[in-house]
Scaffold this motif. Structure first.
Motif, PDB file in Angstrom:
ATOM      1  N   THR A 122       0.856  -1.186   0.000  1.00 29.59           N
ATOM      2  CA  THR A 122       0.000   0.000   0.000  1.00 29.59           C
ATOM      3  C   THR A 122       0.883   1.224   0.000  1.00 29.59           C
ATOM      4  O   THR A 122       1.878   1.265   0.721  1.00 29.59           O
ATOM      5  N   PHE A 123       0.560   2.171  -0.813  1.00 29.29           N
ATOM      6  CA  PHE A 123       1.325   3.415  -0.749  1.00 29.29           C
ATOM      7  C   PHE A 123       0.461   4.620  -1.066  1.00 29.29           C
ATOM      8  O   PHE A 123      -0.639   4.516  -1.587  1.00 29.29           O
ATOM      9  N   GLN A 124       1.031   5.745  -0.699  1.00 29.98           N
ATOM     10  CA  GLN A 124       0.356   7.034  -0.822  1.00 29.98           C
ATOM     11  C   GLN A 124       0.545   7.579  -2.229  1.00 29.98           C
ATOM     12  O   GLN A 124       1.656   7.614  -2.746  1.00 29.98           O
ATOM     13  N   LEU A 125      -0.546   8.011  -2.850  1.00 29.20           N
ATOM     14  CA  LEU A 125      -0.461   8.631  -4.166  1.00 29.20           C
ATOM     15  C   LEU A 125      -0.188  10.123  -3.998  1.00 29.20           C
ATOM     16  O   LEU A 125      -0.513  10.702  -2.962  1.00 29.20           O
ATOM     17  N   PRO A 126       0.393  10.751  -4.998  1.00 34.86           N
ATOM     18  CA  PRO A 126       0.727  12.168  -4.836  1.00 34.86           C
ATOM     19  C   PRO A 126      -0.485  13.100  -4.905  1.00 34.86           C
ATOM     20  O   PRO A 126      -0.353  14.289  -4.639  1.00 34.86           O
ATOM     21  N   ALA A 127      -1.647  12.562  -5.261  1.00 35.11           N
ATOM     22  CA  ALA A 127      -2.841  13.412  -5.328  1.00 35.11           C
ATOM     23  C   ALA A 127      -4.076  12.567  -5.050  1.00 35.11           C
ATOM     24  O   ALA A 127      -4.034  11.346  -5.144  1.00 35.11           O
ATOM     25  N   LEU A 128      -5.183  13.232  -4.733  1.00 36.74           N
ATOM     26  CA  LEU A 128      -6.445  12.506  -4.548  1.00 36.74           C
ATOM     27  C   LEU A 128      -6.929  12.040  -5.913  1.00 36.74           C
ATOM     28  O   LEU A 128      -6.810  12.761  -6.901  1.00 36.74           O
ATOM     29  N   VAL A 129      -7.449  10.811  -5.961  1.00 33.61           N
ATOM     30  CA  VAL A 129      -7.938  10.284  -7.240  1.00 33.61           C
ATOM     31  C   VAL A 129      -9.404   9.902  -7.116  1.00 33.61           C
ATOM     32  O   VAL A 129      -9.942   9.745  -6.022  1.00 33.61           O
ATOM     33  N   ASP A 130     -10.038   9.762  -8.262  1.00 31.62           N
ATOM     34  CA  ASP A 130     -11.433   9.357  -8.324  1.00 31.62           C
ATOM     35  C   ASP A 130     -11.454   7.822  -8.408  1.00 31.62           C
ATOM     36  O   ASP A 130     -11.080   7.247  -9.433  1.00 31.62           O
ATOM     37  N   ALA A 131     -11.891   7.175  -7.326  1.00 25.57           N
ATOM     38  CA  ALA A 131     -11.824   5.712  -7.249  1.00 25.57           C
ATOM     39  C   ALA A 131     -12.657   5.030  -8.331  1.00 25.57           C
ATOM     40  O   ALA A 131     -12.437   3.862  -8.650  1.00 25.57           O
ATOM     41  N   ASP A 132     -13.620   5.750  -8.913  1.00 25.15           N
ATOM     42  CA  ASP A 132     -14.440   5.154  -9.980  1.00 25.15           C
ATOM     43  C   ASP A 132     -13.744   5.213 -11.332  1.00 25.15           C
ATOM     44  O   ASP A 132     -14.195   4.600 -12.289  1.00 25.15           O
ATOM     45  N   LYS A 133     -12.688   5.971 -11.410  1.00 27.76           N
ATOM     46  CA  LYS A 133     -12.000   6.119 -12.703  1.00 27.76           C
ATOM     47  C   LYS A 133     -10.575   5.590 -12.614  1.00 27.76           C
ATOM     48  O   LYS A 133      -9.607   6.327 -12.802  1.00 27.76           O
ATOM     49  N   VAL A 134     -10.499   4.310 -12.290  1.00 27.93           N
ATOM     50  CA  VAL A 134      -9.194   3.665 -12.200  1.00 27.93           C
ATOM     51  C   VAL A 134      -9.150   2.550 -13.236  1.00 27.93           C
ATOM     52  O   VAL A 134     -10.085   1.762 -13.346  1.00 27.93           O
ATOM     53  N   GLU A 135      -8.086   2.534 -14.022  1.00 28.58           N
ATOM     54  CA  GLU A 135      -7.954   1.486 -15.033  1.00 28.58           C
ATOM     55  C   GLU A 135      -6.658   0.729 -14.787  1.00 28.58           C
ATOM     56  O   GLU A 135      -5.628   1.348 -14.526  1.00 28.58           O
ATOM     57  N   ALA A 136      -6.727  -0.586 -14.866  1.00 28.85           N
ATOM     58  CA  ALA A 136      -5.513  -1.376 -14.667  1.00 28.85           C
ATOM     59  C   ALA A 136      -5.322  -2.305 -15.861  1.00 28.85           C
ATOM     60  O   ALA A 136      -6.281  -2.876 -16.387  1.00 28.85           O
ATOM     61  N   LYS A 137      -4.084  -2.431 -16.290  1.00 18.28           N
ATOM     62  CA  LYS A 137      -3.776  -3.231 -17.473  1.00 18.28           C
ATOM     63  C   LYS A 137      -2.552  -4.080 -17.147  1.00 18.28           C
ATOM     64  O   LYS A 137      -1.565  -3.574 -16.622  1.00 18.28           O
ATOM     65  N   LEU A 138      -2.637  -5.360 -17.424  1.00 17.50           N
ATOM     66  CA  LEU A 138      -1.510  -6.261 -17.150  1.00 17.50           C
ATOM     67  C   LEU A 138      -1.054  -6.843 -18.483  1.00 17.50           C
ATOM     68  O   LEU A 138      -1.793  -7.594 -19.117  1.00 17.50           O
ATOM     69  N   GLU A 139       0.134  -6.480 -18.914  1.00 19.70           N
ATOM     70  CA  GLU A 139       0.625  -6.920 -20.221  1.00 19.70           C
ATOM     71  C   GLU A 139       2.059  -7.389 -20.118  1.00 19.70           C
ATOM     72  O   GLU A 139       2.920  -6.646 -19.637  1.00 19.70           O
TER      73      GLU A 139
END
Lengths: 131, 146
Positions: free
Chosen positions: B105-122
Motif C-alpha cells: 500500500t502506498f500514498q499517491l501524490p494526489a487525490l484520485v477518483d476511485a471510480d475512474k481507475v484502469e488497470a492493465k496487465l501486459e
C-alpha cells in the motif's frame, strides 16, 4: 519459438545496434530445474514481448537476450523504484542437450525453456531377463 | 549443471545496484520495525500529469485473476496478489524467483477518483491509471483586469 533458438541469421545481427545504444542491461532472475528427461529454465522477463526475445544455444551455451521497449507514460516521475532495460544472461550447459528439440515459451513475462537431454545421457531402465 | 557467466557492471548498473541496496536495506536500524530487511514487493514507479496518476509494477508470472487493486481514502493504492510456486518435480540448480502472497500500500501524490481507475496487465507489467479527482486537478484562474 523453437526456430528462434538456433537462429543465427540476419535478425540477430540486425539487433546489435539497438543493444549497443542501451545503457542499462539487467540480469533476469531464473529458476533452473533438472529431471531425468530435461533441464527446465524459467526466467522473469517483465515487459519483453515474444518478438523481442532472442534465445540462442551454441557450443554448450544458452544465450538469452530480451529487448524491453521503452515504456512508461509521459508526465512527471514521482517515485522510481526500478529501471527499465534489456535483459541478458548467459548459461553454460555441461549436460548434453538435444539442440534440435529445445523449446521455449513466453507467457505473462515469464520465459520457460525446455532443454531435452540427449538420448545417450538419459538414464535407462535395464530390463533384466531371468534365464 | 548450469553456470552463470560473470557480467561486469557498467555505468548505470552500478547506480541502480546502489539504489536497490538502499531500497532493500535503507530502513535497517530505523524505528526498530522488525523485520526491516524485507524489500517492498512489488517495486513501483509512479508518474503524474495534470489529469492522471500512473503506477507501474513488474509482476511477471502473475495472472490477472490473482491480482487485487484497491483505492482507499482517495489516495491509498494497494496492489495485492499471489504468485503460485512451480509444480515441477526435479532437482533445483537455481532458485532466484520468489513466490507467495504479497501486498503493498502506498500514498499517491494526489487525490484520485476511485471510480475512474484502469488497470492493465501486459507481458508481466502492470499499469494502473488513476484519474485525479476534480479537486486535485490544476485550475486555470482567469485574471480580471479593471
Amino acid at each position: 519459438m523453437n526456430s528462434e533458438v538456433t537462429k543465427q541469421n540476419g535478425s540477430a545481427v540486425a539487433s546489435r545496434p539497438t543493444e549497443a545504444t542501451r545503457t542499462t542491461t539487467f540480469t533476469p532472475r531464473v529458476d533452473i530445474l533438472e529431471n531425468q528427461e530435461e533441464l527446465l529454465l524459467y526466467a522473469d522477463l517483465p515487459g519483453v514481448k515474444p518478438d523481442d526475445l532472442d534465445l540462442r544455444f551454441e557450443k554448450g551455451e544458452l544465450v538469452l537476450h530480451g529487448r524491453c521497449q521503452p515504456r512508461g507514460p509521459q508526465g512527471r516521475a514521482v517515485q522510481t523504484e526500478y529501471g527499465v532495460g534489456d535483459f541478458h544472461r548467459v548459461f553454460s550447459v555441461s549436460e548434453e542437450i538435444d539442440a534440435d528439440k529445445i523449446g521455449a515459451e513466453l507467457k505473462n513475462g515469464v520465459l520457460t525453456v525446455y532443454l531435452p537431454k540427449a538420448e545417450k545421457v538419459k538414464p535407462r531402465q535395464i530390463a533384466i531377463k531371468a534365464v | 549443471m548450469f553456470l552463470t557467466r560473470w557480467q561486469p557492471l557498467v555505468g548505470n548498473e552500478v547506480n541502480r545496484l546502489q539504489h536497490e541496496m538502499g531500497r532493500l536495506f535503507g530502513h535497517l536500524g530505523q524505528q526498530g520495525n522488525w523485520p526491516a530487511a524485507v524489500p517492498a514487493y512489488p517495486a513501483v514507479n509512479l508518474w503524474e500529469d495534470e489529469q492522471n496518476v500512473y503506477a507501474e509494477a513488474e509482476l511477471p508470472g502473475i495472472n490477472q485473476d490473482a491480482l487485487q487493486i484497491t483505492v482507499a481514502q482517495g489516495d491509498q493504492l494497494t496492489i495485492a496478489g499471489e504468485r503460485q510456486p512451480l509444480e515441477t518435480q526435479g532437482t533445483w540448480h537455481r532458485q532466484e524467483r520468489g513466490y507467495g502472497r504479497f501486498s503493498r500500500t502506498f500514498q499517491l501524490p494526489a487525490l484520485v477518483d476511485a471510480d475512474k481507475v484502469e488497470a492493465k496487465l501486459e507481458h508481466g507489467v502492470l499499469l494502473v491509471t488513476l484519474a485525479k479527482s476534480e479537486a486535485a486537478k490544476p485550475r486555470r484562474i482567469a485574471v480580471k483586469s479593471e
